[in-house]
Structure formats: C-alpha cells, structure tokens
Scaffold this active site. Structure first.
Site, PDB file in Angstrom:
ATOM      1  N   TYR A  63       0.896  -1.153   0.000  1.00  0.00           N
ATOM      2  CA  TYR A  63       0.000   0.000   0.000  1.00  0.00           C
ATOM      3  C   TYR A  63       0.932   1.198   0.000  1.00  0.00           C
ATOM      4  O   TYR A  63       1.678   1.386   0.950  1.00  0.00           O
ATOM      5  CB  TYR A  63      -0.868   0.013   1.264  1.00  0.00           C
TER       6      TYR A  63
ATOM      7  N   ASP B  64      -6.527  -0.709  -5.798  1.00  0.00           N
ATOM      8  CA  ASP B  64      -7.998  -0.651  -5.748  1.00  0.00           C
ATOM      9  C   ASP B  64      -8.520  -0.249  -4.365  1.00  0.00           C
ATOM     10  O   ASP B  64      -9.702  -0.366  -4.096  1.00  0.00           O
ATOM     11  CB  ASP B  64      -8.590  -2.012  -6.150  1.00  0.00           C
TER      12      ASP B  64
ATOM     13  N   HIS C 154     -10.514  -6.835  -4.660  1.00  0.00           N
ATOM     14  CA  HIS C 154     -10.284  -6.770  -3.216  1.00  0.00           C
ATOM     15  C   HIS C 154     -11.336  -7.606  -2.469  1.00  0.00           C
ATOM     16  O   HIS C 154     -11.841  -7.213  -1.421  1.00  0.00           O
ATOM     17  CB  HIS C 154     -10.352  -5.306  -2.762  1.00  0.00           C
TER      18      HIS C 154
END
Ligand code: GLV
Length: 485
Positions: A242, A270, A369
């Site tokens: 991330y 996403d 996700h």
C-alpha cells in the site's frame, strides 16, 4: 528515565496531554493524536490507562517505534503498577462475546473432518470474535460483488478430455519464477492477529508446509521482520504494497521489505479509500449493545456522537495511502527505487490490464479486493474471460493472476484454463489460521491440492501447461448451489 506509576499516568487523559500504557510501557501520544489513522477519539478513550488489550490485535509490535519519536517513549511502569495491571486483567470480567468464543473453541471438530474450504469457514465463523468476523467477512455495500465473485465460477463448465494418461500429474508451477507446489498463493489480507494470537506467522508456517507463496500485507498485524523470521530461509514471501502518500515513507517501507528478503511487490491500486463495509462499521456498536443493552434515539441529544467511525477498520488502514497514483508517474517511480518485480494488484477491466502491460509491470492481479471496495466491480473471473477473448496477447507479455471468490480446486483449474498463472485466496487463509492456526493453513493447501489434482486428472491434463482455453466453456445459465454456510 524514572518509572511511572498508574496514578501519574492517569493524570494524562486529555487532548492537551495524553499518555497510554502498552505492554507496561508508557507513551506520550499527545502530538500523535491528530495523526492517528484510526482517529484521536479511540486513543483518548484509553488516555491515562492501559490500552494493551485493544492495541495488540491490530498493530504490529514495531508500530510505536516507527510512528512515535523516541522522546515520546516515557519508559516503563513501576513494578507495583505492573502488578496492579496484571491483577486487574486477571479479575476482569469476560465479555459475552469472549465467553461465546471460549465455548465455541471447545467444540471445534477435529481437523481431519474438514473436507472443504466451506467446512473450514463454518468452523471459523463459530470461533471468531464478533469483531474479527465482521472485519474479515465484510464487503462493500450490499455485498453483491463479494457474492458474485464466487458465483462467477459457476458459469464456467469443463469440456473434459478422456483417454489421456494422467497417473503422473503435476500441479506445480512458478510464480514470477518462484516455485509453488500448486497454482495457488496466499493473497494479501490484513490483521491476522484479530483471529489468532500468532497471526500472520501461522500463514507463513502453513505456507511453508504446503510449499506455496504468501503475499504479506502492508497492514499485517505482525512486523514484516517477524513474518520473515517465521519463514524458512528458502521460502518465498511477496509483499502487498500500500503506497504511502509520502514518497519517503513509501521508500523506507520498500527498502525494509527488500532487505528482509521479500521477493516481489504487489502494488495495490484498488483501495485508495476504504469501501463501505457496514458490518465492520457496525461491529463496535453491536458489541457495546451486547454488554449494555440497546441504545435508543435521544430527543434531547444535540451533539453528534463523539468519534463516530463510518470508515471501519479499513478506513484507518488506508488513511495515509496515495490517492493520486498514475501509470505515468507511479510505476516508473517504483522501478527507480527497487529491483524487485512489480505486480499491480486490483486490475478490474481489460483496459487497465493493457495499460499495466504498457507501463512495463511484471504481472497483473485481476482483483476487486474480495468485493470489499467498489460494489459492482466485475468478478475477476469475468474480467479474466474478457481478457482472454479481447486481448489474448496480454497473457504472453505478463503473468496474469486472479483472486476473489475461490472456493474449490475446480475454480483454480478454470482460471488456469483461461490463462491465469496462479490464483490467490485471502479470506480462506484467514479463516483457516483463525480456527486451527498453522495446521489449519496447511490443511487448506492440502484440500486445494487434492481438489486440483482430481480436477486435472478428470479433465485429462497431466501438467498445468495442458490446461487450455478449449477445455472450458462459459454458459449463459447458472447451476443452483445450496450453500452449506
Ligand atoms: C484492507 O485492505 C481491507 O480490505 O480490509
């Protein structure tokens, strides 16, 4: 530094001076309050007292070191204060949910009786705390995408070939050049400690036993170093990145995992804001009402509830992520700071798959996700099918993976027939480790291996190279599956 007493700490419980105790150490978090990704309110709630119980399951042990300057580490509690805290913990009355979990854990079936991923999930749903289950299982809005991810596999049927020798059948493969016993990997998923005190290390050890690759989340609840230590030196770990909005912090994170020996970066694109996951958002209220009875609308109430969190657990996890990433800027930047292979995780349409290839990545992970982000994002299996039909060249240029909704070995084999190199699973590994620890994780791999081998043999394929698009057909009807759950 002189040890602190409980009485001294208790003086500091406001936004002008806020101290907390974690694992018998005292921290001044006053200046950190506005920066806390989970909001200031939750820290203030524990201001002036011991916060270990709420802190531990959702923070890696090095979080304080990374986020709080050394001058704010105020030292240890006195021995007497530690004794008082231990006594308070020993005498603390268990919550209704803790008592329920305790009972459920005594009634778990033997692991040998777990035949399928659904069996494993049934046990996990019984033994997980309400909070952990709400976080793991929740998905965006009305959870259509979450359900459709799994249902999408039902629209694909095999065209098996018979009279082919399959007594030797090898389901092994490589992912980015790294060996895997089956075309399955652990997809990044946060906060394994919510479900089991050993957290991500269960997955690491189980992945080693099953000889598959684990992708470790930036939001893991153990430190990246602890997870690397739980691994065998020859074991492959990938890292789910991330990207922090501050490039310098992002670089530090990448350098850290690179030096720890992680072998690839899965840049997650996403989840730049958290999806709307209502069962996760609601879970603290449910737990509070279990203890204190229902809360009713108060006509007199003028002020909004303090610290109302409508972004859920994931809101805190992604609060500092880069929302302005682009193909032109971010991929070359990543290439300039690391030699690790780069995979983009979270591709949800053919157009972006092509742009990722053009940006020069090493792989793409078709994923929404686990249905946790944009409701009505297409199921990855449908995106894979569209990619095979519209841009089959992509499969020759990069490795393509999918995750989301995988329940059976046949699901994996279907994706491989369409050209996926491997298939990721997130929640099933969290469920397995929560219920049975490391043994649960290796059991899950064993189940998938058995199911994949059976499917391959009955399909007439003795190696994964023999799984071809001609062996699968998309139908415009859908079988009904009576859910076991
Ligand atoms: C975190 O990324 C989550 O999906 O909860």
């Amino acid at each position: 530094m002189a040890s602190k007493t409980l009485a001294e700490v208790s003086q500091h419980k406001s936004s002008s001076s806020c101290w907390v105790i974690i694992q018998n150490k005292v921290y001044d978090v006053t200046e950190f309050l506005p920066e806390h990704p989970g909001g200031a309110e939750i820290i203030l709630k524990y201001g002036g007292r011991d916060a270990t119980g709420v802190y531990e399951p959702i923070h890696p042990p090095d979080a304080l070191k990374k986020n709080l300057p050394a001058s704010k580490h105020l030292g240890s509690l006195t021995q007497e204060s530690i004794r008082v805290i231990d006594e308070q913990n020993d005498n603390r009355e268990k919550t209704k949910d803790e008592l329920r979990v305790e009972q459920a854990r005594k009634k778990m079936p033997p692991l040998d009786r777990i035949l399928s991923l659904a069996d494993m999930e049934i046990v996990a749903r019984q033994v997980l705390s309400y909070k952990a289950l709400a976080y793991y299982s929740s998905a965006a809005d009305d959870e259509f995408t979450n359900r459709e991810n799994a249902r999408a596999f039902l629209r694909f049927f095999f065209k098996p070939r018979v009279m082919r020798p399959v007594s030797f059948c090898d389901p092994s493969t490589t992912i980015l050049g790294f060996r895997s016993s089956i075309p399955v990997f652990v997809s990044g998923a946060a906060l394994a400690k919510l479900g089991h005190p050993d957290g991500e290390a269960n997955i690491t050890r189980g992945a080693r036993q099953g000889d598959i690759i684990q992708m470790v989340s930036s939001n893991a609840s153990l430190s990246y170093a602890e997870i690397a230590q739980a691994a065998d030196p020859a074991q492959t770990l990938f890292f789910q990145l991330y990207k922090h909005k501050d490039d310098e912090i992002a670089v530090k994170r990448i350098q850290e995992v690179e030096s720890l020996g992680y072998k690839a970066l899965f840049l997650t694109v996403d989840a730049i804001v958290a999806g709307n996951r209502e069962s996760d958002i609601r879970s603290p209220w449910v737990l509070e009402e279990q203890e204190n009875g229902p809360l009713y609308f108060n006509q007199e109430e003028k002020k909004p509830e303090a610290g109302l969190n409508v972004f859920g657990t994931a809101g805190a996890l992604v609060a500092n992520d880069d929302r302005d990433m682009t193909w032109e800027k971010t991929i070359p930047w990543l290439r300039s700071i690391t030699k690790l292979p780069v995979v983009v995780k979270g591709i949800q349409c053919v157009e972006d798959a092509v742009l990722a290839v053009e940006a020069g990545v090493d792989g793409i992970l078709l994923s929404n996700h686990g249905g946790r982000q944009l409701e009505f994002s297409l199921p990855p299996m449908e995106v894979l099918y569209a990619l095979r039909r519209e841009r089959p060249d992509v499969f020759d240029r990069v490795e393509v993976y999918i995750d989301g909704g995988v329940q059976r070995g046949t699901d994996v084999v279907k994706a491989l027939c369409l050209g996926a190199k491997a298939v990721g699973l997130g929640r099933p590994f969290l469920y397995a480790q929560s219920a049975y620890g490391t043994a649960g994780v290796s059991k899950l791999v064993e189940i998938l291996q058995r199911e994949i081998l059976t499917a391959m043999r009955l399909l007439g394929a003795s190696s994964i190279h023999e799984l071809r698009p001609e062996m699968i057909q998309r139908v415009d009807w859908e079988p009904r599956r009576a859910s076991k759950l």
